[in-house]
Scaffold this active site. Sequence first.
Site: not given
Length: 360
Positions: A207, A223
Amino acid sequence: MRPGFLRGPSARLTLAIALGGAFATPSMADADDLPAGHFRLPEQGDLVGEITTVEADKEDTLIDIGHAHGIGYRAMVRANPEVSVWYPGEGTEVTIPGRFILPDAPREDIVINVAEMRLYYYPPAEDGEPRTVQTYPLGVGRQDWETPLGDTTITQMVKNPAWYPPESIRQEHAEAGDPLPSVVPAGPDNPMGTRKMRLGIPGYLIHGTNKPEGVGMRVSHGCVRMLPDDVETLFAQVSVGTRVRIINESLKLGWADGKLHVQAYPYLDEQQGTTIQRVTEALSQVQSSLAGKEYEVDYARLKEVVEVPSGIPVALEAPPEPKEPEPRPTPFYDQLDLQFAHAGFHNHLAYAGEPHEPAR
């Protein structure tokens, strides 16, 4: 930075520098018509890109300069150990470590090397078109929140996502006196940025971010974070089902111009091994890569690179053997003496016009 050194095609105007074997001359195919961080795959060999320098402007930080050229925080610090992160100073020469050995993985889809904190994307090419690779800096999982390794795929793609922080993260923030809401809507305060790509590994994403200064560092809860422009560029090219390989390759080996190169990065944590283990593993990898080849390696240089990993490719070609000293030229008058002696005179005074008895 000087106006000519913005990210994109103009960034190719930076000055290539050569510092020994580490900065070998790149192929011209890497330049001209591709954006920064995009390269044609070499027909032979494993290296792309180049090492360049720029001059800092008064208001620049080392992070700004790195991001403008597709390089993350840690990589910029390693390449510029004497330069201040926050105040490089107007006119200061800053090295852009933009040369890379491609990871030891299939050259297709997405490859993430967490040790390098970089993502490589190999887009499909039309028939007859040259293949390319795109590479981007990343933020990865910090200690105790490591980014998981393995093969997976993109399972979901969302523009302008809301963020639903997991209970473990909400608890961590609450303990730090920074409580989080149950949902953070899309917008400038959203840690997801403007794009998210969910992976098949439960709970993990690729992301964007609202804190780009963390790209190139171990800052996430596992992440993979990308710069805002980078994640939008990648998002537009991939789809659900795109394969993602996540590896941890702290030592990369590759060939260019007939020379073996090494590119080393620090271990993510001390549990991966001691310096002696690193050197031993490096020697083993080099020997494996040379199986069946006649190639002299500079093992002293390999040891230096492994012990102090800079993230810059270094050629491992052994230095040439020293040449035998050439015979000392015979002085001019000594030559004359030899000639006269051969002609029957016993010293060079004959050359001065004084008669001598012939040698008997």
